[in-house]
Design a protein around this motif. Sequence first.
Motif, PDB file in Angstrom:
ATOM      1  N   GLN A 159      -2.428   4.922  -2.517  1.00 46.49           N
ATOM      2  CA  GLN A 159      -3.114   3.635  -2.368  1.00 46.49           C
ATOM      3  C   GLN A 159      -4.540   3.833  -1.867  1.00 46.49           C
ATOM      4  O   GLN A 159      -5.489   3.264  -2.405  1.00 46.49           O
ATOM      5  CB  GLN A 159      -2.326   2.767  -1.393  1.00 46.49           C
ATOM      6  CG  GLN A 159      -3.052   1.538  -0.872  1.00 46.49           C
ATOM      7  CD  GLN A 159      -2.314   0.900   0.288  1.00 46.49           C
ATOM      8  OE1 GLN A 159      -1.095   1.016   0.398  1.00 46.49           O
ATOM      9  NE2 GLN A 159      -3.042   0.245   1.161  1.00 46.49           N
ATOM     10  N   PHE A 160      -4.718   4.670  -0.834  1.00 44.48           N
ATOM     11  CA  PHE A 160      -6.047   4.913  -0.274  1.00 44.48           C
ATOM     12  C   PHE A 160      -6.932   5.693  -1.237  1.00 44.48           C
ATOM     13  O   PHE A 160      -8.135   5.467  -1.327  1.00 44.48           O
ATOM     14  CB  PHE A 160      -5.929   5.649   1.063  1.00 44.48           C
ATOM     15  CG  PHE A 160      -5.230   4.856   2.121  1.00 44.48           C
ATOM     16  CD1 PHE A 160      -5.567   3.534   2.359  1.00 44.48           C
ATOM     17  CD2 PHE A 160      -4.219   5.424   2.880  1.00 44.48           C
ATOM     18  CE1 PHE A 160      -4.920   2.790   3.338  1.00 44.48           C
ATOM     19  CE2 PHE A 160      -3.559   4.691   3.855  1.00 44.48           C
ATOM     20  CZ  PHE A 160      -3.911   3.373   4.079  1.00 44.48           C
ATOM     21  N   ARG A 161      -6.336   6.641  -1.947  1.00 41.77           N
ATOM     22  CA  ARG A 161      -7.105   7.465  -2.878  1.00 41.77           C
ATOM     23  C   ARG A 161      -7.627   6.658  -4.061  1.00 41.77           C
ATOM     24  O   ARG A 161      -8.738   6.907  -4.557  1.00 41.77           O
ATOM     25  CB  ARG A 161      -6.235   8.610  -3.391  1.00 41.77           C
ATOM     26  CG  ARG A 161      -5.914   9.666  -2.367  1.00 41.77           C
ATOM     27  CD  ARG A 161      -7.048  10.627  -2.144  1.00 41.77           C
ATOM     28  NE  ARG A 161      -7.343  11.438  -3.312  1.00 41.77           N
ATOM     29  CZ  ARG A 161      -8.250  12.392  -3.348  1.00 41.77           C
ATOM     30  NH1 ARG A 161      -8.961  12.661  -2.268  1.00 41.77           N
ATOM     31  NH2 ARG A 161      -8.470  13.085  -4.454  1.00 41.77           N
ATOM     32  N   LEU A 162      -6.831   5.697  -4.530  1.00 42.03           N
ATOM     33  CA  LEU A 162      -7.195   4.971  -5.742  1.00 42.03           C
ATOM     34  C   LEU A 162      -8.068   3.748  -5.486  1.00 42.03           C
ATOM     35  O   LEU A 162      -8.751   3.290  -6.388  1.00 42.03           O
ATOM     36  CB  LEU A 162      -5.928   4.543  -6.493  1.00 42.03           C
ATOM     37  CG  LEU A 162      -5.073   5.679  -7.062  1.00 42.03           C
ATOM     38  CD1 LEU A 162      -3.862   5.112  -7.780  1.00 42.03           C
ATOM     39  CD2 LEU A 162      -5.882   6.547  -8.019  1.00 42.03           C
ATOM     40  N   GLN A 163      -8.024   3.220  -4.271  1.00 39.90           N
ATOM     41  CA  GLN A 163      -8.847   2.052  -3.986  1.00 39.90           C
ATOM     42  C   GLN A 163     -10.331   2.420  -4.110  1.00 39.90           C
ATOM     43  O   GLN A 163     -10.793   3.401  -3.531  1.00 39.90           O
ATOM     44  CB  GLN A 163      -8.561   1.523  -2.576  1.00 39.90           C
ATOM     45  CG  GLN A 163      -7.295   0.702  -2.499  1.00 39.90           C
ATOM     46  CD  GLN A 163      -7.118   0.043  -1.139  1.00 39.90           C
ATOM     47  OE1 GLN A 163      -8.008   0.091  -0.301  1.00 39.90           O
ATOM     48  NE2 GLN A 163      -5.975  -0.572  -0.928  1.00 39.90           N
TER      49      GLN A 163
END
Length: 297
Positions: free
Chosen positions: A246-250
Amino acid sequence: MDNLILEALVRALAVGTPLLLACLGAILNERGGVVNLGVEGLMAVGALAAFAVASSSPDANLWVAVGASMLAGALLAALHAFATVTLRANQFVSGLALALIGTGAAGLLGKKYEGLPLFNKVQDWHLGGFAISPFTVAALVLAAGLAFYLNSTRSGLTLRSVGENPAAADVLGVNVGLVRWLAVMGGGALAGLAGAFLSLSYRASWSDNMTGGLGWIAVALVIFVGWRPLRAILGSIFFGFLYYLQFRLQGNSPIPPEVFSAMPFVLVLVVLALAGRRGQAGDAPAALGRAYVRGER
């Protein structure tokens, strides 16, 4: 490529640490036959207690703060034990009330700590070029220890017997109420420890709603892993990887960030549905969720 995979694994394990600790606490509760839906509230209170002690002075002992988080979690869980074991109240209603009380009390009492600095945090250990929190190591050790306790010790067998057939355990001289009280309070201490990880290591700060629903995911994770501590390690890494993703793709994807924020919760529903279809819920302790009354069938 290998380093990227290893980094993702380490990060997933770090994010999954509070899930693992809280899940272990819930497993301890439920192996004794008591459902506790209040894990979110227990984590919030534990996080606040740890931060309050650690931020009180530059010389504050961080391990005292950790102990305070576990004590706070155990004491709040004692309310649930009193309601469900002593008064034989509905375990699901009591757990939901505990979640509301814990998150509400932490939000109210924690107002004065918002924005305050943490003089020092629990420092990560550096192993092989990667940073790992002592909480993560402790969670892995606790998972192995709980598995050994449940499967290879006399008191662990007693706990499991109380969760499976409390009437038979009572006939053999086991104090069913005491065993359940201790299991609930022990589970609360582990949930409080999960909260301490958030405020002393992972975020090193205090803010309202900092648990962000992790407690609810931990409750569902117990079912997903079939009430088995060692499986909880893999389950927590799996959900930790979802948060990491989630953090990587945001910001690097045209998909709205709200979609990634909802991913772990959506997947909880999916895996629970799949577990139900496969009959995994059949692994639950036979007396789970039922109050024990001596002489009652």
